[in-house]
Write a protein that holds these residues in place. Structure first.
Motif, PDB file in Angstrom:
ATOM      1  N   GLU A  71       6.597   0.978   1.537  1.00 17.99           N
ATOM      2  CA  GLU A  71       6.150   0.253   2.722  1.00 17.99           C
ATOM      3  C   GLU A  71       7.224  -0.706   3.245  1.00 17.99           C
ATOM      4  N   ARG A  95       3.257   1.210  12.039  1.00 21.45           N
ATOM      5  CA  ARG A  95       2.923   0.413  10.852  1.00 21.45           C
ATOM      6  C   ARG A  95       2.304   1.331   9.800  1.00 21.45           C
ATOM      7  N   PHE A  96       2.342   0.851   8.524  1.00 23.05           N
ATOM      8  CA  PHE A  96       1.773   1.610   7.414  1.00 23.05           C
ATOM      9  C   PHE A  96       0.278   1.318   7.294  1.00 23.05           C
ATOM     10  N   ILE A  97      -0.460   2.309   6.863  1.00 24.80           N
ATOM     11  CA  ILE A  97      -1.873   2.173   6.512  1.00 24.80           C
ATOM     12  C   ILE A  97      -1.977   2.325   4.995  1.00 24.80           C
ATOM     13  N   TRP A  98      -2.681   1.397   4.353  1.00 23.48           N
ATOM     14  CA  TRP A  98      -2.702   1.379   2.884  1.00 23.48           C
ATOM     15  C   TRP A  98      -3.357   2.627   2.322  1.00 23.48           C
ATOM     16  N   THR A  99      -2.721   3.182   1.299  1.00 21.31           N
ATOM     17  CA  THR A  99      -3.266   4.321   0.560  1.00 21.31           C
ATOM     18  C   THR A  99      -3.104   4.065  -0.928  1.00 21.31           C
ATOM     19  N   GLU A 100      -3.817   4.824  -1.736  1.00 24.98           N
ATOM     20  CA  GLU A 100      -3.695   4.698  -3.195  1.00 24.98           C
ATOM     21  C   GLU A 100      -2.289   5.110  -3.631  1.00 24.98           C
ATOM     22  N   PRO A 101      -1.670   4.342  -4.550  1.00 22.72           N
ATOM     23  CA  PRO A 101      -0.296   4.701  -4.965  1.00 22.72           C
ATOM     24  C   PRO A 101      -0.194   6.084  -5.600  1.00 22.72           C
ATOM     25  N   ILE A 106       1.197   9.083   2.347  1.00 20.30           N
ATOM     26  CA  ILE A 106       1.645   7.917   3.109  1.00 20.30           C
ATOM     27  C   ILE A 106       1.123   8.078   4.529  1.00 20.30           C
TER      28      ILE A 106
END
Length: 565
Positions: A71, A95-101, A106
């Motif tokens: 990110e 912009r980034f959108i949160w996802t599980e690592p 992504i």
């Protein structure tokens, strides 16, 4: 005050849905305009990016691999480079959108603008999902394939011991100079460092030249060539030779070189080796530094090494306060010494604790030697000291034979010894880091500690002895410890060592100590309680130690478990 109404706003009905809107060239509302015109057409909603799990780098198109944090702005730039069609629209936000690592996904939210009709600009925000594809970068691919290298650094030193490479290993770890190394292979007189790039090999050569006196040669071998594109593939080899002069060696300088170094005495001892060779005349405390280029202009070998040291017992010391060197570290003194073998424990005479000189011995065993030494600040009567016994020595050296006989002393003292403390089997509270071996490497025949001592057999035993002597040098020389990192010994390592001693049936003389046979073990057990250790024995302080560590591994497999030394 009269109210003045504003100008009337004329509205028209949308041609599709009939909603009153401000007039525009299309006579359509925003919703109907989006339904009829898609400005995201030609931009993919899904894409993929490459990620190397070994080195944790992302592929930056077209061929570059970069170490990027998640990110980050750099990763967002790589994601946008993977999209086609962005050159036909105007990008206003991303912009980034949160996802599980662990999802290997992504998500990026992108806002774009585009003119769809005359004087009509439409803005739209949509999401793009990237699939993280795991693979291997070219560097990790060459690392996984054994014996695939492009540059080789051959480090050699023609000496019978491995202490120089043990110290060199600690310097490499101190400065993290092994980070670009593919693998390390031990050979008879040194080490071979393999690299995937020529620039990495040149960095190692420059690092070696900055810490030890070396000379190097370069060669190249043509692997393949393309006459159409005028390109060729080479393998580069750099041969690095380290000076054979080591710490505490006895050296005879050529006469011309001695005159150029301030007319110093030709018979000297080596006190330190870094990028220069530091010599000392014990009689006059005169010092001299020989740079690397001067030494290799007319190289010379040492007259005697630490394996030729003889233990003496100090009978009397008369310090000379007028002669001091290195900020008071060295102090000239007139001393009287005798061979340690000339003393015996006379328990039958009713003096169990006293040591008496054996006057019945033959030869030099009962001879008292008078000599000048630079150890006047630390020597006391009764101390043990290591030195070179030149009276009975026979050197095959033309330089030594040309020296005047009246200028050659009978004994040259080098360093103080602590035999009583060494008899105490006390584990050290510190450890050293090591470059762990790569599993299954060619030529591997033993479970060695690190890069030094893999050849097995008698060589392994010799390396363990050199390693113990190297650890003793670190204990007795605080200046030598400043250049390397010492780590606290963990309790788990001490427990493992205790179990190994029980299983093996042999006793270890403390952590990293050499093995002793059964006779030595019985003698040590009987004398441990009777002999008191020297009060001035140099101990490594806790403030010099760093926290615990993991063994380094060159290649895959992660960290190795620390092995018993």
């Amino acid at each position: 005050m009269e109210f003045v109404a504003g100008p009337a706003i004329h509205r028209v009905l949308c041609a599709d849905c009939g909603t009153p809107i401000v007039p525009n060239s299309a006579n359509l509302c925003v919703a109907c305009l989006r339904n009829s015109v898609d400005i995201t057409e030609g931009i993919p909603k899904q894409a993929s990016i490459s990620f190397c799990r070994n080195c944790e780098r992302f592929l930056s198109p077209p061929t570059a691999w970069s170490l990027i944090r998640p990110e980050s702005a750099e990763l967002l730039a790589i994601c946008l480079k993977k999209l086609k069609g962005l050159n036909k629209v105007r990008l206003t936000d991303a912009r980034f959108i949160w996802t599980e690592p662990h999802s290997k996904r992504i998500k990026v939210a992108i806002t774009i603008q585009k003119e769809v009709l005359t004087n009509t600009i439409l803005e739209q925000t949509f999401e793009i999902e990237y699939l993280v594809q795991h693979g291997q970068c070219p560097d990790c691919t060459r690392l996984a394939a054994k014996n695939t290298w492009k540059s080789l650094v051959q480090v050699r030193q023609k000496v019978p011991h491995k202490r120089t490479f043990l110290y060199l290993e600690q310097l490499i770890l101190k400065h993290n100079a092994q980070k670009d190394t593919i693998s390390v292979k031990e050979v008879r007189d040194g080490l071979d460092f393999f690299y995937s790039s020529r620039s990495h090999a040149l960095k190692m050569v420059e690092f070696l030249a900055s810490v030890v006196p070396v000379r190097s040669k370069a060669s190249e071998q043509l692997i393949s060539s393309d006459t159409h594109t005028n390109t060729a593939n080479f393998k580069y080899t750099y041969s690095v030779e380290i000076s054979p002069i080591c710490k505490d060696d006895l050296v005879v300088l050529p006469k011309a070189l001695a005159r150029s170094l301030g007319n110093i005495n030709q018979l000297t001892i080596c006190t330190r080796v870094n990028n220069t060779i530091q010599l000392l005349d014990p009689a006059t405390l005169q010092t001299a530094d020989i740079p690397s280029h001067i030494f290799w202009r007319a190289p010379f070998e040492s007259l005697a090494s630490t394996t030729d040291l003889v233990e003496f017992t100090v009978l009397d010391v008369e310090p000379d306060r007028t002669k001091q060197g290195r900020g008071g570290r060295w102090l000239g003194a007139d001393s009287q010494v005798a061979l340690a073998s000339a003393f015996r424990s006379n328990t039958k005479a009713g003096i169990p604790e006293d040591e008496m000189m054996d006057y019945e011995a033959q030869g030099d065993a009962n001879t008292i030697f008078h000599t000048r030494t630079h150890l006047g600040s630390i020597l006391q009567p009764g101390d043990a000291v290591m030195g070179y016994h030149l009276t009975n020595s026979n050197f095959n050296s033309e330089l030594f034979a040309a020296l005047p006989t009246d200028t050659i002393p009978d004994v040259i003292l080098v360093r103080k010894s602590y035999p009583n403390r060494r008899k105490k089997s006390k584990a050290r509270n510190w450890r050293l880091r090591s470059i762990a071996k790569e599993a299954g490497e060619e030529g591997e025949t033993s479970n060695a500690r690190g890069v030094v001592g893999r050849m097995g057999g008698r060589d392994r035993k010799k390396v363990e002895e050199d390693y113990e002597l190297f650890l003793r040098d670190l204990e007795e020389d605080p200046e030598l410890r400043q250049g390397i990192n010492l780590y606290k010994a963990t309790a788990a390592a001490d427990v493992n060592m205790g179990e190994g001693e029980k299983k093996g049936g042999k006793r270890k003389g403390g952590q990293y100590a050499m093995e002793v046979d059964e006779r030595d073990r019985e003698v040590a057990e009987t004398t441990d309680e009777e002999v008191e250790p020297e009060p001035d024995f140099p101990e490594v302080k806790l403030d010099e130690l760093l926290e615990t560590f993991d063994e380094l591994t060159l290649g895959e497999g992660g960290a190795e478990e620390p092995q018993e030394q």
